[in-house]
Design an enzyme around this catalytic site. Structure first.
Site, PDB file in Angstrom:
ATOM      1  N   ILE A  13       0.830  -1.220   0.000  1.00  0.00           N
ATOM      2  CA  ILE A  13       0.000   0.000   0.000  1.00  0.00           C
ATOM      3  C   ILE A  13       0.857   1.260   0.000  1.00  0.00           C
ATOM      4  O   ILE A  13       0.471   2.279  -0.586  1.00  0.00           O
ATOM      5  CB  ILE A  13      -1.040  -0.017   1.152  1.00  0.00           C
ATOM      6  N   SER A  35      12.149   1.303   6.507  1.00  0.00           N
ATOM      7  CA  SER A  35      11.808  -0.061   6.136  1.00  0.00           C
ATOM      8  C   SER A  35      12.981  -0.973   6.445  1.00  0.00           C
ATOM      9  O   SER A  35      14.127  -0.573   6.300  1.00  0.00           O
ATOM     10  CB  SER A  35      11.505  -0.107   4.631  1.00  0.00           C
ATOM     11  N   LYS A  89      -5.557   1.538   7.778  1.00  0.00           N
ATOM     12  CA  LYS A  89      -6.606   0.720   8.394  1.00  0.00           C
ATOM     13  C   LYS A  89      -6.157  -0.748   8.362  1.00  0.00           C
ATOM     14  O   LYS A  89      -5.339  -1.078   7.496  1.00  0.00           O
ATOM     15  CB  LYS A  89      -7.954   0.870   7.684  1.00  0.00           C
ATOM     16  N   ASP A 167      -9.802  -8.136   7.412  1.00  0.00           N
ATOM     17  CA  ASP A 167      -8.980  -6.982   6.977  1.00  0.00           C
ATOM     18  C   ASP A 167      -9.647  -6.282   5.786  1.00  0.00           C
ATOM     19  O   ASP A 167      -9.935  -5.083   5.868  1.00  0.00           O
ATOM     20  CB  ASP A 167      -7.537  -7.418   6.647  1.00  0.00           C
TER      21      ASP A 167
HETATM   22  P1  NAP Z   1       2.653  -5.402   3.101  1.00  0.00           P
HETATM   23  O1  NAP Z   1       2.751  -5.394   1.626  1.00  0.00           O
HETATM   24  O2  NAP Z   1       2.940  -6.661   3.821  1.00  0.00           O
HETATM   25  O3  NAP Z   1       3.533  -4.203   3.634  1.00  0.00           O
HETATM   26  C1  NAP Z   1       3.664  -3.898   4.993  1.00  0.00           C
HETATM   27  C2  NAP Z   1       5.084  -3.400   5.243  1.00  0.00           C
HETATM   28  O4  NAP Z   1       5.216  -3.188   6.640  1.00  0.00           O
HETATM   29  C3  NAP Z   1       6.124  -4.443   4.856  1.00  0.00           C
HETATM   30  O5  NAP Z   1       6.656  -4.152   3.602  1.00  0.00           O
HETATM   31  C4  NAP Z   1       7.165  -4.332   5.936  1.00  0.00           C
HETATM   32  O6  NAP Z   1       8.188  -3.511   5.469  1.00  0.00           O
HETATM   33  C5  NAP Z   1       6.485  -3.646   7.086  1.00  0.00           C
HETATM   34  N1  NAP Z   1       6.302  -4.656   8.131  1.00  0.00           N
HETATM   35  C6  NAP Z   1       5.731  -5.845   8.038  1.00  0.00           C
HETATM   36  N2  NAP Z   1       5.734  -6.488   9.223  1.00  0.00           N
HETATM   37  C7  NAP Z   1       6.371  -5.690  10.055  1.00  0.00           C
HETATM   38  C8  NAP Z   1       6.733  -5.806  11.391  1.00  0.00           C
HETATM   39  N3  NAP Z   1       6.421  -6.875  12.111  1.00  0.00           N
HETATM   40  N4  NAP Z   1       7.401  -4.818  11.945  1.00  0.00           N
HETATM   41  C9  NAP Z   1       7.721  -3.743  11.229  1.00  0.00           C
HETATM   42  N5  NAP Z   1       7.390  -3.559   9.933  1.00  0.00           N
HETATM   43  C10 NAP Z   1       6.727  -4.532   9.365  1.00  0.00           C
HETATM   44  O7  NAP Z   1       1.177  -4.991   3.562  1.00  0.00           O
HETATM   45  P2  NAP Z   1       0.207  -3.929   2.867  1.00  0.00           P
HETATM   46  O8  NAP Z   1      -0.719  -4.622   1.926  1.00  0.00           O
HETATM   47  O9  NAP Z   1       0.964  -2.784   2.365  1.00  0.00           O
HETATM   48  O10 NAP Z   1      -0.705  -3.549   4.117  1.00  0.00           O
HETATM   49  C11 NAP Z   1      -0.259  -2.682   5.129  1.00  0.00           C
HETATM   50  C12 NAP Z   1      -1.489  -2.049   5.760  1.00  0.00           C
HETATM   51  O11 NAP Z   1      -2.185  -1.315   4.757  1.00  0.00           O
HETATM   52  C13 NAP Z   1      -2.476  -3.048   6.333  1.00  0.00           C
HETATM   53  O12 NAP Z   1      -3.042  -2.557   7.507  1.00  0.00           O
HETATM   54  C14 NAP Z   1      -3.535  -3.156   5.245  1.00  0.00           C
HETATM   55  O13 NAP Z   1      -4.814  -3.505   5.734  1.00  0.00           O
HETATM   56  C15 NAP Z   1      -3.538  -1.739   4.699  1.00  0.00           C
HETATM   57  N6  NAP Z   1      -4.031  -1.638   3.305  1.00  0.00           N
HETATM   58  C16 NAP Z   1      -3.582  -2.486   2.332  1.00  0.00           C
HETATM   59  C17 NAP Z   1      -4.093  -2.386   1.048  1.00  0.00           C
HETATM   60  C18 NAP Z   1      -3.611  -3.283  -0.070  1.00  0.00           C
HETATM   61  O14 NAP Z   1      -4.118  -3.160  -1.202  1.00  0.00           O
HETATM   62  N7  NAP Z   1      -2.664  -4.183   0.127  1.00  0.00           N
HETATM   63  C19 NAP Z   1      -5.074  -1.445   0.747  1.00  0.00           C
HETATM   64  C20 NAP Z   1      -5.465  -0.559   1.742  1.00  0.00           C
HETATM   65  C21 NAP Z   1      -4.943  -0.673   3.018  1.00  0.00           C
HETATM   66  P3  NAP Z   1       9.694  -3.870   5.780  1.00  0.00           P
HETATM   67  O15 NAP Z   1       9.779  -5.373   5.978  1.00  0.00           O
HETATM   68  O16 NAP Z   1      10.416  -3.410   4.621  1.00  0.00           O
HETATM   69  O17 NAP Z   1      10.013  -3.146   7.033  1.00  0.00           O
END
Ligand code: NAP
Length: 313
Positions: A13, A35, A89, A167
């Site tokens: 995101i 990150s 969120k 989620d």
């Molecule tokens: P993601 O692709 O897994 O990205 C989350 C990032 O957070 C990872 O790249 C990681 O970056 C970091 N992270 C993960 N676990 C962590 C931990 N334990 N401690 C510290 N950093 C950590 O997930 P995402 O889809 O972007 O979703 C993130 C949030 O946005 C969620 O709450 C989701 O509901 C919301 N969201 C997502 C979307 C979507 O389309 N995917 C849409 C709207 C909202 P590093 O490992 O590089 O630190």
């Protein structure tokens, strides 16, 4: 002068929405990334919030785009540094953590903006307007998609605090809690949890009105639909009004006739609003979608279903 902002958690995101929307909003300057693995081209990046703080780079605000389970400690670290905080969120894994985060921001006199991206579209606003003052006696949420398409390789969504299908489901609930004229409550739920996961892959929820009036209110969420997405909300009222929001809430039909097809610019609107909140030094935190989803876990009957093979990133 532009607000200097750092993006924390450079995942899907952050790359799809936050970084592009910050770059095109003149009220912000993308000052840093945080990150453990990722980087942002031409922007200083740090492995942790502590490293960013140690760098002495000037920062006004951060956008926390990490999974919810790690946000409270991160938010407190940022608030301690004197930075304002925007969060994705679902805001936190529990209502208790959100209330604590809100109180901490107030104590530190910093802005906390808990975003609900699905609320930002003109059809949702129109639905809210049309339901004002009405008595809702029908609600049907249908929120179904393919988890391997939308969350490939995201291990955290299957772990405690990751919400599972709730989620994306909380997006629907964030719309419902915005448009309904009165709050609704969870009556009962069945949550299907794969045997190799801590969080649900499907949920059937029945809601009730607060006044005991008879109403047919329900939600059905499923991550095993591989034939495209179903993101629909139907609402009926005692005086015969029927609203149908489809395509994630962006298309509104009233009594069978399409009245609005909103152009989606959810994250552009989120950053426009964040700039206004920063200028006014005002927080925006609505816990109601998280409260309803938490209540599903509280009252829901868990049913263990067969192990699910999720795809790698
Ligand atoms: P993601 O692709 O897994 O990205 C989350 C990032 O957070 C990872 O790249 C990681 O970056 C970091 N992270 C993960 N676990 C962590 C931990 N334990 N401690 C510290 N950093 C950590 O997930 P995402 O889809 O972007 O979703 C993130 C949030 O946005 C969620 O709450 C989701 O509901 C919301 N969201 C997502 C979307 C979507 O389309 N995917 C849409 C709207 C909202 P590093 O490992 O590089 O630190």
């Amino acid at each position: 002068m532009a607000f200097k902002i750092a993006v924390v958690g450079i995942g899907k995101i952050a790359r799809d929405q936050h970084i592009p929307c910050i770059l095109k909003n003149k009220k912000f300057k993308l000052a840093a990334g945080v990150s453990r693995h990722g980087t942002i081209e031409d922007v200083p990046c740090f492995r942790s919030i502590a490293e960013l703080q140690k760098s002495k780079l000037a920062i006004d605000a951060v956008a926390l785009c990490t999974p919810p389970s790690v946000r409270l400690a991160m938010a407190r670290e940022c608030l301690d540094a004197g930075w304002h905080v925007l969060i994705e969120k679902p805001p936190t894994p529990t209502v208790g953590e959100l209330l604590s985060m809100e109180a901490y921001a107030r104590k530190k006199r910093r802005v906390l903006y808990a975003t609900w991206h699905s609320r930002y579209n003109a059809s949702v606003d129109e639905a809210k307007k049309r339901l004002k003052g009405k008595t809702v006696n029908f609600l049907r949420v249908n929120w179904k998609e393919d988890v391997n398409k939308w969350h490939p390789g995201q291990q955290w969504i299957w772990e405690p605090g990751g919400f599972g299908v709730l989620d994306p489901g909380i997006n629907a609930i964030s719309i419902v809690t915005k448009i309904l004229p009165e709050p609704i409550f969870v009556e009962e739920a069945t949550i299907e949890v794969p045997s190799n996961s801590a969080t649900p892959i499907a949920a059937e929820i029945r809601f009730k009105r607060g006044d005991g009036l008879s109403a047919d209110l329900s939600a059905s969420m499923d991550w095993r639909q591989t034939s495209g997405e179903t993101w629909e909300i139907e609402v009926g009222t005692t005086d015969g009004l029927k609203l149908h929001l489809s395509k994630g809430g962006s298309v509104l039909a009233v009594n069978g006739k399409t009245v609005r097809e909103a152009e989606l610019h959810e994250y552009e609107d989120i950053y426009a609003k964040f700039a206004r909140l920063l200028k006014a030094k005002k927080s925006d935190v609505d816990a109601s979608p998280l409260q309803l989803i938490s209540d599903c876990f509280m009252l829901g009957k868990p049913v263990v279903v067969k192990a699910f093979e999720w795809s790698a990133r």
